[in-house]
Design a protein around this motif. Structure first.
Motif, PDB file in Angstrom:
ATOM      1  N   GLY A 115       0.821  -1.212   0.000  1.00  0.00           N
ATOM      2  CA  GLY A 115       0.000   0.000   0.000  1.00  0.00           C
ATOM      3  C   GLY A 115       0.849   1.253   0.000  1.00  0.00           C
ATOM      4  O   GLY A 115       0.584   2.223  -0.735  1.00  0.00           O
ATOM      5  N   THR A 116       1.908   1.241   0.791  1.00  0.00           N
ATOM      6  CA  THR A 116       2.835   2.372   0.851  1.00  0.00           C
ATOM      7  C   THR A 116       3.587   2.527  -0.469  1.00  0.00           C
ATOM      8  O   THR A 116       3.770   3.647  -0.969  1.00  0.00           O
ATOM      9  N   ILE A 117       4.006   1.430  -1.049  1.00  0.00           N
ATOM     10  CA  ILE A 117       4.706   1.468  -2.333  1.00  0.00           C
ATOM     11  C   ILE A 117       3.788   2.024  -3.426  1.00  0.00           C
ATOM     12  O   ILE A 117       4.204   2.856  -4.243  1.00  0.00           O
ATOM     13  N   HIS A 118       2.530   1.575  -3.438  1.00  0.00           N
ATOM     14  CA  HIS A 118       1.589   2.033  -4.462  1.00  0.00           C
ATOM     15  C   HIS A 118       1.368   3.542  -4.414  1.00  0.00           C
ATOM     16  O   HIS A 118       1.435   4.227  -5.446  1.00  0.00           O
ATOM     17  N   THR A 119       1.093   4.078  -3.232  1.00  0.00           N
ATOM     18  CA  THR A 119       0.800   5.520  -3.150  1.00  0.00           C
ATOM     19  C   THR A 119       2.036   6.354  -3.487  1.00  0.00           C
ATOM     20  O   THR A 119       1.923   7.395  -4.141  1.00  0.00           O
ATOM     21  N   CYS A 120       3.197   5.893  -3.059  1.00  0.00           N
ATOM     22  CA  CYS A 120       4.425   6.631  -3.385  1.00  0.00           C
ATOM     23  C   CYS A 120       4.674   6.635  -4.894  1.00  0.00           C
ATOM     24  O   CYS A 120       5.075   7.658  -5.466  1.00  0.00           O
ATOM     25  N   LYS A 121       4.430   5.515  -5.548  1.00  0.00           N
ATOM     26  CA  LYS A 121       4.628   5.409  -6.993  1.00  0.00           C
ATOM     27  C   LYS A 121       3.767   6.424  -7.744  1.00  0.00           C
ATOM     28  O   LYS A 121       4.192   7.034  -8.724  1.00  0.00           O
ATOM     29  N   VAL A 122       2.544   6.633  -7.260  1.00  0.00           N
ATOM     30  CA  VAL A 122       1.594   7.500  -7.958  1.00  0.00           C
ATOM     31  C   VAL A 122       1.753   8.971  -7.568  1.00  0.00           C
ATOM     32  O   VAL A 122       1.622   9.867  -8.410  1.00  0.00           O
ATOM     33  N   ILE A 123       2.043   9.239  -6.303  1.00  0.00           N
ATOM     34  CA  ILE A 123       2.013  10.617  -5.802  1.00  0.00           C
ATOM     35  C   ILE A 123       3.362  11.320  -5.893  1.00  0.00           C
ATOM     36  O   ILE A 123       3.414  12.541  -6.102  1.00  0.00           O
ATOM     37  N   LEU A 124       4.460  10.592  -5.781  1.00  0.00           N
ATOM     38  CA  LEU A 124       5.768  11.263  -5.846  1.00  0.00           C
ATOM     39  C   LEU A 124       5.973  12.040  -7.152  1.00  0.00           C
ATOM     40  O   LEU A 124       6.520  13.151  -7.117  1.00  0.00           O
ATOM     41  N   PRO A 125       5.570  11.532  -8.316  1.00  0.00           N
ATOM     42  CA  PRO A 125       5.729  12.346  -9.530  1.00  0.00           C
ATOM     43  C   PRO A 125       4.981  13.675  -9.478  1.00  0.00           C
ATOM     44  O   PRO A 125       5.453  14.677 -10.038  1.00  0.00           O
ATOM     45  N   ILE A 126       3.841  13.696  -8.792  1.00  0.00           N
ATOM     46  CA  ILE A 126       3.089  14.951  -8.630  1.00  0.00           C
ATOM     47  C   ILE A 126       3.897  15.928  -7.782  1.00  0.00           C
ATOM     48  O   ILE A 126       3.979  17.125  -8.094  1.00  0.00           O
ATOM     49  N   MET A 127       4.506  15.429  -6.726  1.00  0.00           N
ATOM     50  CA  MET A 127       5.324  16.274  -5.852  1.00  0.00           C
ATOM     51  C   MET A 127       6.546  16.802  -6.604  1.00  0.00           C
ATOM     52  O   MET A 127       6.909  17.979  -6.466  1.00  0.00           O
ATOM     53  N   ILE A 128       7.181  15.945  -7.384  1.00  0.00           N
ATOM     54  CA  ILE A 128       8.351  16.374  -8.161  1.00  0.00           C
ATOM     55  C   ILE A 128       7.961  17.484  -9.127  1.00  0.00           C
ATOM     56  O   ILE A 128       8.654  18.504  -9.244  1.00  0.00           O
ATOM     57  N   GLU A 129       6.825  17.316  -9.790  1.00  0.00           N
ATOM     58  CA  GLU A 129       6.357  18.323 -10.749  1.00  0.00           C
ATOM     59  C   GLU A 129       6.072  19.656 -10.068  1.00  0.00           C
ATOM     60  O   GLU A 129       6.364  20.725 -10.613  1.00  0.00           O
ATOM     61  N   ASN A 130       5.528  19.595  -8.854  1.00  0.00           N
ATOM     62  CA  ASN A 130       5.178  20.828  -8.129  1.00  0.00           C
ATOM     63  C   ASN A 130       6.343  21.406  -7.340  1.00  0.00           C
ATOM     64  O   ASN A 130       6.247  22.504  -6.799  1.00  0.00           O
TER      65      ASN A 130
END
Length: 247
Positions: A115-130
Motif C-alpha cells: 500500500g505504501t509502495i503504491h501511493t508513493c509510486k503515484v504521488i511522488l511524480p506529482i510532488m516532483i512536478e510541483n
C-alpha cells in the motif's frame, strides 16, 4: 489549484489516521481522507468541517495500484496537487508465526507494505512536478525491534522503514522529505479488536509512561514532520512509544 497545502492520508477514517487528518487540518491544510470504508471517511470529514477546516473523501484501496491511481486522479481534479502524503493504512493479526496462514501474510504485506509502495509510486511524480513534497510513512517499532505474535507485520513494517530510507535518498535531489513515524501500542479500534484486557494491562506496565499512546500522540509527530520545521529532516524514523523502545 488551492493555495493551502494538500495532505493525502490513507486509512484516515478512524483511529490514528483520523487523528492525523484532524491535526493537519488544524494546521490549515486541506485534507484528503482516503479510506476503503467510506462511512468512516465521511465521519472524519464531518469532524474537520465542523471545526472550520477543508476536507474531502476518496475511496482508496491501497492494495490496488489501479484504485490508488483512480483516487489520486480525483484529488488532482479537485485540488490540483498533493503536497503531503501520509501512509497510515494498516492491518495486522496477532498470532504466533507458525500458527499463521499464507492468506494472513498476503493481506498484511498487501496493506502495510505494498500500500505504501503504491501511493508513493503515484504521488511522488506529482510532488516532483510541483517542486514540493513531504512523505510520512507510519511504520511501527515492531519493524525496528520485532514483536511477538507479529512476525510478518514486523517484516512489512521493517520493509516500510527500509523503503523510506531509500526513497529519502532518491528524492533528496527534488527537495522532497521522506520520513517514518513508528508508533508503539496505541489505543485505537484496531488495537481493541486484537488485544485482550490482560495484554493491554501488561503493555501499560511495560511502558515507562504507564499508558498506551493516544492517536493524538502520533498525530503530533506527523504534524512536525509535515511542517516547515522539518525541512532538513529526511530518512529518519521517529518512535512514539512512551519510552517502550529507546533506540
Amino acid at each position: 489549484m488551492t493555495a493551502q497545502r494538500v495532505a493525502f492520508i490513507t486509512g484516515a477514517g478512524r483511529g490514528i489516521g483520523a487523528a492525523i487528518a484532524i491535526k493537519l487540518a488544524s494546521q490549515r491544510m486541506s485534507i484528503v481522507v482516503a479510506d476503503i470504508n467510506e462511512e468512516n471517511a465521511t465521519e472524519t470529514v464531518r469532524s474537520i468541517k465542523n471545526s472550520g477546516g477543508d476536507a474531502i473523501t476518496v475511496r482508496c484501496d491501497v492494495t490496488s495500484l489501479d484504485n490508488v491511481i483512480e483516487a489520486v486522479e480525483k484529488v488532482k481534479s479537485h485540488y490540483g496537487k498533493i503536497d503531503v502524503l501520509v501512509n497510515n493504512a494498516g492491518w495486522e493479526k496477532v498470532e504466533p508465526f507458525l500458527k499463521s496462514e499464507p492468506e494472513t501474510w498476503e493481506k498484511v504485506i498487501a496493506i502495510n507494505l505494498m500500500g505504501t509502495i503504491h501511493t508513493c509510486k503515484v504521488i511522488l511524480p506529482i510532488m516532483i512536478e510541483n517542486g514540493y513534497g513531504k512523505v510520512i510513512n507510519i511504520a511501527s517499532d515492531a519493524g525496528r525491534v520485532g514483536s511477538t505474535g507479529e512476525a510478518v507485520y514486523s517484516a512489512a513494517k521493517g520493509g516500510v522503514i527500509a523503503f523510506s530510507k531509500t526513497l529519502a535518498r532518491e528524492m533528496a535531489r527534488y527537495k522532497i522529505n521522506v520520513n517514518c513515524v513508528a508508533p508503539g501500542p496505541t489505543d485505537t479500534p484496531l488495537f481493541a479488536e486484537m488485544v485482550n484486557e490482560g495484554l493491554k494491562e501488561a503493555l501499560e506496565k511495560a511502558i515507562p509512561f504507564r499508558r498506551l499512546a493516544q492517536p493524538e500522540d502520533i498525530a503530533g509527530a506527523v504534524a512536525y514532520l509535515a511542517s516547515e520545521d522539518a525541512n532538513y529532516v529526511t530518512g529518519q524514523t521517529l518512535s512514539v512509544s512512551g519510552g517502550l523502545t529507546m533506540i
